[in-house]
Design a protein around this motif. Structure first.
Motif, PDB file in Angstrom:
ATOM      1  N   ALA A 209       0.814  -1.219   0.000  1.00  0.00           N
ATOM      2  CA  ALA A 209       0.000   0.000   0.000  1.00  0.00           C
ATOM      3  C   ALA A 209       0.842   1.260   0.000  1.00  0.00           C
ATOM      4  O   ALA A 209       0.378   2.320  -0.434  1.00  0.00           O
ATOM      5  CB  ALA A 209      -0.931   0.001   1.208  1.00  0.00           C
ATOM      6  N   ALA A 210       2.110   1.166   0.449  1.00  0.00           N
ATOM      7  CA  ALA A 210       2.988   2.340   0.457  1.00  0.00           C
ATOM      8  C   ALA A 210       3.252   2.851  -0.954  1.00  0.00           C
ATOM      9  O   ALA A 210       3.598   4.028  -1.135  1.00  0.00           O
ATOM     10  CB  ALA A 210       4.307   2.005   1.147  1.00  0.00           C
ATOM     11  N   GLU A 211       3.090   1.978  -1.942  1.00  0.00           N
ATOM     12  CA  GLU A 211       3.308   2.398  -3.331  1.00  0.00           C
ATOM     13  C   GLU A 211       2.398   3.562  -3.708  1.00  0.00           C
ATOM     14  O   GLU A 211       2.793   4.471  -4.444  1.00  0.00           O
ATOM     15  CB  GLU A 211       3.068   1.211  -4.263  1.00  0.00           C
ATOM     16  N   ALA A 212       1.169   3.557  -3.198  1.00  0.00           N
ATOM     17  CA  ALA A 212       0.221   4.630  -3.510  1.00  0.00           C
ATOM     18  C   ALA A 212       0.656   5.954  -2.895  1.00  0.00           C
ATOM     19  O   ALA A 212       0.261   7.024  -3.369  1.00  0.00           O
ATOM     20  CB  ALA A 212      -1.167   4.263  -2.996  1.00  0.00           C
ATOM     21  N   TYR A 213       1.464   5.892  -1.844  1.00  0.00           N
ATOM     22  CA  TYR A 213       1.967   7.108  -1.190  1.00  0.00           C
ATOM     23  C   TYR A 213       3.212   7.663  -1.877  1.00  0.00           C
ATOM     24  O   TYR A 213       3.644   8.765  -1.556  1.00  0.00           O
ATOM     25  CB  TYR A 213       2.299   6.806   0.275  1.00  0.00           C
ATOM     26  N   ARG A 214       3.767   6.915  -2.796  1.00  0.00           N
ATOM     27  CA  ARG A 214       5.033   7.320  -3.414  1.00  0.00           C
ATOM     28  C   ARG A 214       4.914   7.588  -4.905  1.00  0.00           C
ATOM     29  O   ARG A 214       5.852   8.099  -5.515  1.00  0.00           O
ATOM     30  CB  ARG A 214       6.079   6.222  -3.188  1.00  0.00           C
ATOM     31  N   THR A 215       3.803   7.210  -5.510  1.00  0.00           N
ATOM     32  CA  THR A 215       3.656   7.359  -6.952  1.00  0.00           C
ATOM     33  C   THR A 215       2.386   8.131  -7.277  1.00  0.00           C
ATOM     34  O   THR A 215       1.520   8.323  -6.424  1.00  0.00           O
ATOM     35  CB  THR A 215       3.595   5.974  -7.629  1.00  0.00           C
ATOM     36  N   GLY A 216       2.281   8.546  -8.529  1.00  0.00           N
ATOM     37  CA  GLY A 216       1.065   9.199  -8.997  1.00  0.00           C
ATOM     38  C   GLY A 216       0.809  10.539  -8.333  1.00  0.00           C
ATOM     39  O   GLY A 216       1.704  11.175  -7.772  1.00  0.00           O
ATOM     40  N   ARG A 217      -0.438  10.972  -8.406  1.00  0.00           N
ATOM     41  CA  ARG A 217      -0.816  12.267  -7.849  1.00  0.00           C
ATOM     42  C   ARG A 217      -0.590  12.323  -6.348  1.00  0.00           C
ATOM     43  O   ARG A 217      -0.053  13.294  -5.822  1.00  0.00           O
ATOM     44  CB  ARG A 217      -2.275  12.559  -8.167  1.00  0.00           C
ATOM     45  N   ALA A 218      -1.007  11.265  -5.642  1.00  0.00           N
ATOM     46  CA  ALA A 218      -0.841  11.260  -4.189  1.00  0.00           C
ATOM     47  C   ALA A 218       0.627  11.359  -3.800  1.00  0.00           C
ATOM     48  O   ALA A 218       0.989  12.104  -2.877  1.00  0.00           O
ATOM     49  CB  ALA A 218      -1.457   9.995  -3.597  1.00  0.00           C
ATOM     50  N   GLY A 219       1.490  10.623  -4.498  1.00  0.00           N
ATOM     51  CA  GLY A 219       2.915  10.674  -4.199  1.00  0.00           C
ATOM     52  C   GLY A 219       3.493  12.056  -4.415  1.00  0.00           C
ATOM     53  O   GLY A 219       4.280  12.552  -3.596  1.00  0.00           O
ATOM     54  N   GLY A 220       3.113  12.707  -5.513  1.00  0.00           N
ATOM     55  CA  GLY A 220       3.600  14.064  -5.776  1.00  0.00           C
ATOM     56  C   GLY A 220       3.141  15.046  -4.723  1.00  0.00           C
ATOM     57  O   GLY A 220       3.916  15.908  -4.265  1.00  0.00           O
ATOM     58  N   VAL A 221       1.879  14.942  -4.335  1.00  0.00           N
ATOM     59  CA  VAL A 221       1.348  15.849  -3.317  1.00  0.00           C
ATOM     60  C   VAL A 221       2.041  15.635  -1.979  1.00  0.00           C
ATOM     61  O   VAL A 221       2.389  16.600  -1.284  1.00  0.00           O
ATOM     62  CB  VAL A 221      -0.181  15.662  -3.179  1.00  0.00           C
ATOM     63  N   LEU A 222       2.266  14.388  -1.604  1.00  0.00           N
ATOM     64  CA  LEU A 222       2.899  14.103  -0.321  1.00  0.00           C
ATOM     65  C   LEU A 222       4.363  14.518  -0.306  1.00  0.00           C
ATOM     66  O   LEU A 222       4.875  14.963   0.727  1.00  0.00           O
ATOM     67  CB  LEU A 222       2.757  12.619   0.014  1.00  0.00           C
ATOM     68  N   ARG A 223       5.059  14.401  -1.430  1.00  0.00           N
ATOM     69  CA  ARG A 223       6.442  14.900  -1.483  1.00  0.00           C
ATOM     70  C   ARG A 223       6.464  16.411  -1.305  1.00  0.00           C
ATOM     71  O   ARG A 223       7.304  16.960  -0.574  1.00  0.00           O
ATOM     72  CB  ARG A 223       7.093  14.498  -2.808  1.00  0.00           C
ATOM     73  N   ALA A 224       5.540  17.103  -1.972  1.00  0.00           N
ATOM     74  CA  ALA A 224       5.456  18.557  -1.803  1.00  0.00           C
ATOM     75  C   ALA A 224       5.107  18.916  -0.359  1.00  0.00           C
ATOM     76  O   ALA A 224       5.622  19.898   0.195  1.00  0.00           O
ATOM     77  CB  ALA A 224       4.406  19.125  -2.758  1.00  0.00           C
ATOM     78  N   ALA A 225       4.239  18.119   0.263  1.00  0.00           N
ATOM     79  CA  ALA A 225       3.862  18.371   1.657  1.00  0.00           C
ATOM     80  C   ALA A 225       5.070  18.251   2.574  1.00  0.00           C
ATOM     81  O   ALA A 225       5.256  19.083   3.487  1.00  0.00           O
ATOM     82  CB  ALA A 225       2.775  17.387   2.084  1.00  0.00           C
ATOM     83  N   ARG A 226       5.897  17.233   2.349  1.00  0.00           N
ATOM     84  CA  ARG A 226       7.080  17.058   3.199  1.00  0.00           C
ATOM     85  C   ARG A 226       8.062  18.214   3.032  1.00  0.00           C
ATOM     86  O   ARG A 226       8.642  18.691   4.014  1.00  0.00           O
ATOM     87  CB  ARG A 226       7.757  15.722   2.880  1.00  0.00           C
ATOM     88  N   VAL A 227       8.235  18.662   1.797  1.00  0.00           N
ATOM     89  CA  VAL A 227       9.148  19.791   1.560  1.00  0.00           C
ATOM     90  C   VAL A 227       8.626  21.049   2.248  1.00  0.00           C
ATOM     91  O   VAL A 227       9.367  21.769   2.934  1.00  0.00           O
ATOM     92  CB  VAL A 227       9.319  20.030   0.046  1.00  0.00           C
ATOM     93  N   ALA A 228       7.337  21.335   2.080  1.00  0.00           N
ATOM     94  CA  ALA A 228       6.751  22.534   2.688  1.00  0.00           C
ATOM     95  C   ALA A 228       6.807  22.460   4.211  1.00  0.00           C
ATOM     96  O   ALA A 228       7.112  23.461   4.884  1.00  0.00           O
ATOM     97  CB  ALA A 228       5.302  22.701   2.227  1.00  0.00           C
TER      98      ALA A 228
END
Length: 296
Positions: A209-228
């Motif tokens: 299930a972690a794959e959904a947190y690292r790829t696609g739209r959700a992954g991009g949003v979560l990476r941006a969230a971590r940076v912010a």
């Protein structure tokens, strides 16, 4: 992977954007802001306390409005209050949200109008006592579903949401009461550390299930969230007002993105049968298991 007759194994949640992500963010921000207001009031920081009470009232009220809009009919929310069912996170959550919203609104109204100072202060104290549950019950609500992207993170998701709520409240304090924002800065940094550490732990433990947190739209949003979130926490260490305002904006954006990213990752795992079937096959094939009773 295709499921039986090409149909999804799970029915995708019907919750909508932006209603539910807004509900998730606003509820957490309101709860942590109420706690901040309570502690600020006890230590004589009245400006910070007032900013926290106003944010708690606005956040809780808007959270209820977003939930009612998603339900289409306001009466559906009121119907949830007809019965208190301790085994149902939805029922318990409704009984947390409803009194908290009323108490937070009463505390803020007393601040704005100056009327009934005693009862309004008491309302703020009780709201602050309920607030920790307010910051995390939505995580329990998500994790209690069968959606792999939420259920597999049931251990860490409440900590992710609690950290995100603390950063949100810290942002409120830095922007709303810059002269008394020292405790808010500490809250923001502590929340960011908790959120980032819990997110990392959750993704390392939840398997496929972690794959959904690292790829696609959700992954991009979560990476941006971590940076912010990380950038906002770093700026929060500065005592300069412009840095505090920028930190508040970044932390708010990070918190909103975190809630949306988690919400979207869950929906991805509900749509794709691979996230349901493959972990079940792995559990069935583990040594010492009998294929019966392992697939839920």
């Amino acid at each position: 992977m295709r499921s039986y007759y090409g149909r999804p194994v799970l029915k995708e949640p019907v919750w909508k954007v932006p209603d539910v992500p807004a509900y998730l963010y606003l509820g957490g921000m309101a709860g942590a802001s109420s706690t901040m207001a309570l502690l600020a009031g006890l230590t004589g920081r009245e400006r910070l306390a007032r900013a926290g009470r106003l944010a708690a009232a606005v956040g809780a009220t808007t959270s209820v409005a977003a939930l009612m809009h998603d339900l289409h009919r306001p009466m559906r929310f009121l119907n949830m209050l007809r019965v208190f069912k301790p085994t149902s996170p939805l029922s318990v959550g409704s009984w947390i949200l409803a009194p908290f919203s009323g108490l937070a609104g009463a505390a803020a109204a007393g601040d704005v109008t100056g009327l009934l100072p005693g009862p309004s202060r008491a309302a703020g104290v009780v709201a602050g006592a309920i607030a920790p549950a307010m910051t995390t019950y939505t995580a329990v609500l998500l994790a209690d579903t069968a959606v792999p992207g939420w259920h597999e993170g049931y251990r860490e998701l409440p900590f992710v949401f609690a950290g995100s709520a603390l950063t949100s409240a810290g942002a409120v304090g830095m922007v709303g009461a810059p002269a008394e924002a020292r405790p808010a800065r500490r809250m923001a940094v502590a929340g960011a550390v908790l959120e980032l550490a819990a997110s990392r732990r959750m993704e390392s433990r939840m398997g496929l299930a972690a794959e959904a947190y690292r790829t696609g739209r959700a992954g991009g949003v979560l990476r941006a969230a971590r940076v912010a979130t990380a950038a906002g926490a770093a700026l929060a260490l500065s005592r300069r007002r412009p840095a505090g305002l920028t930190a508040g904006a970044l932390l708010t954006l990070g918190a909103i993105a975190t809630r949306y990213g988690v919400f979207e990752a869950g929906r991805v795992t509900a749509r794709d049968p691979r996230f349901v079937v493959e972990p079940q096959r792995e559990r069935v094939s583990e040594p010492g298991t009998s294929g019966r009773g392992e697939v839920h």
